[in-house]
Design an enzyme around this catalytic site. Sequence first.
Site, mmCIF file in Angstrom:
data_model
loop_
_atom_site.group_PDB
_atom_site.id
_atom_site.type_symbol
_atom_site.label_atom_id
_atom_site.label_comp_id
_atom_site.label_asym_id
_atom_site.label_seq_id
_atom_site.Cartn_x
_atom_site.Cartn_y
_atom_site.Cartn_z
ATOM 1 N N HIS A 129 0.845 -1.202 0.000
ATOM 2 C CA HIS A 129 0.000 0.000 0.000
ATOM 3 C C HIS A 129 0.874 1.243 0.000
ATOM 4 O O HIS A 129 1.929 1.277 0.618
ATOM 5 C CB HIS A 129 -0.956 0.009 1.203
ATOM 6 C CG HIS A 129 -0.258 -0.172 2.515
ATOM 7 N ND1 HIS A 129 0.196 -1.392 2.971
ATOM 8 C CD2 HIS A 129 0.076 0.725 3.465
ATOM 9 C CE1 HIS A 129 0.770 -1.238 4.144
ATOM 10 N NE2 HIS A 129 0.717 0.044 4.471
ATOM 11 N N HIS A 185 1.134 5.256 0.859
ATOM 12 C CA HIS A 185 0.563 6.323 1.683
ATOM 13 C C HIS A 185 0.609 7.650 0.926
ATOM 14 O O HIS A 185 1.649 8.003 0.352
ATOM 15 C CB HIS A 185 1.377 6.507 2.971
ATOM 16 C CG HIS A 185 1.324 5.346 3.916
ATOM 17 N ND1 HIS A 185 0.412 5.252 4.945
ATOM 18 C CD2 HIS A 185 2.075 4.222 4.000
ATOM 19 C CE1 HIS A 185 0.615 4.131 5.615
ATOM 20 N NE2 HIS A 185 1.625 3.477 5.064
HETATM 21 P P1 AMP Z 1 2.120 0.523 7.233
HETATM 22 O O1 AMP Z 1 2.630 0.795 8.606
HETATM 23 O O2 AMP Z 1 2.867 1.202 6.144
HETATM 24 O O3 AMP Z 1 1.959 -0.978 6.994
HETATM 25 O O4 AMP Z 1 0.683 1.181 7.175
HETATM 26 C C1 AMP Z 1 -0.477 0.547 7.585
HETATM 27 C C2 AMP Z 1 -1.503 1.625 7.706
HETATM 28 O O5 AMP Z 1 -2.793 1.036 7.717
HETATM 29 C C3 AMP Z 1 -1.401 2.453 8.996
HETATM 30 O O6 AMP Z 1 -1.197 3.809 8.653
HETATM 31 C C4 AMP Z 1 -2.711 2.199 9.704
HETATM 32 O O7 AMP Z 1 -3.200 3.354 10.355
HETATM 33 C C5 AMP Z 1 -3.616 1.785 8.557
HETATM 34 N N1 AMP Z 1 -4.726 0.935 8.943
HETATM 35 C C6 AMP Z 1 -4.699 -0.133 9.767
HETATM 36 N N2 AMP Z 1 -5.931 -0.688 9.861
HETATM 37 C C7 AMP Z 1 -6.742 0.041 9.081
HETATM 38 C C8 AMP Z 1 -8.134 0.001 8.763
HETATM 39 N N3 AMP Z 1 -8.938 -0.933 9.282
HETATM 40 N N4 AMP Z 1 -8.652 0.943 7.932
HETATM 41 C C9 AMP Z 1 -7.850 1.903 7.421
HETATM 42 N N5 AMP Z 1 -6.523 1.992 7.660
HETATM 43 C C10 AMP Z 1 -5.989 1.087 8.492
#
Ligand code: AMP
Length: 136
Positions: free
Chosen positions: A98, A100
């Site tokens: 993903h 950001h």
């Molecule tokens: P990363 O640390 O790059 O793997 O980013 C994961 C991101 O997913 C974090 O910024 C979390 O806040 C976000 N996240 C986790 N669970 C959810 C969810 N249910 N809906 C939307 N975002 C989420």
Amino acid sequence: MDCLFCNIIKGNIPSYKVYEDEMTYAFLDINPCSKGHTVVTLKKHYENFTDMPAEEAGALFATVKVIAKMVEEAVSADGSNIGLNNKPVAGQTIPHVHVHIIPRFKGDNGGSMHSIVADPKAADDLEEMAELLVME
Ligand code: AMP
Ligand code: ZN
């Protein structure tokens, strides 16, 4: 597969969807770093960016390009940080690729990509590094 983002993409877990097409899905980050923080995913599950085929990375970033502009305009941002945490050591917590999009605002006191890590010895061997990394 028991993957949080696969479940969000399939609609099994709710999300604030901002965009969807055949290959990609974008939604608001549940724990935003700034107003409008959006996450863009490829619908197909790949754990790491470096494991995904170039063609699919291209589709992912084509959506990132469109959504980043849309998000910046929607929240009247002055810019944004756009990037991904690749593998746990780099801060990846969800093992589904993903990107950001983190809108930035003048005076928000945030840092740049350069604030992620700073090895003072990293510049010692630039020549060696260039030889190691150059692609023929
Ligand atoms: P990363 O640390 O790059 O793997 O980013 C994961 C991101 O997913 C974090 O910024 C979390 O806040 C976000 N996240 C986790 N669970 C959810 C969810 N249910 N809906 C939307 N975002 C989420
Ligand atoms: Zn997944």
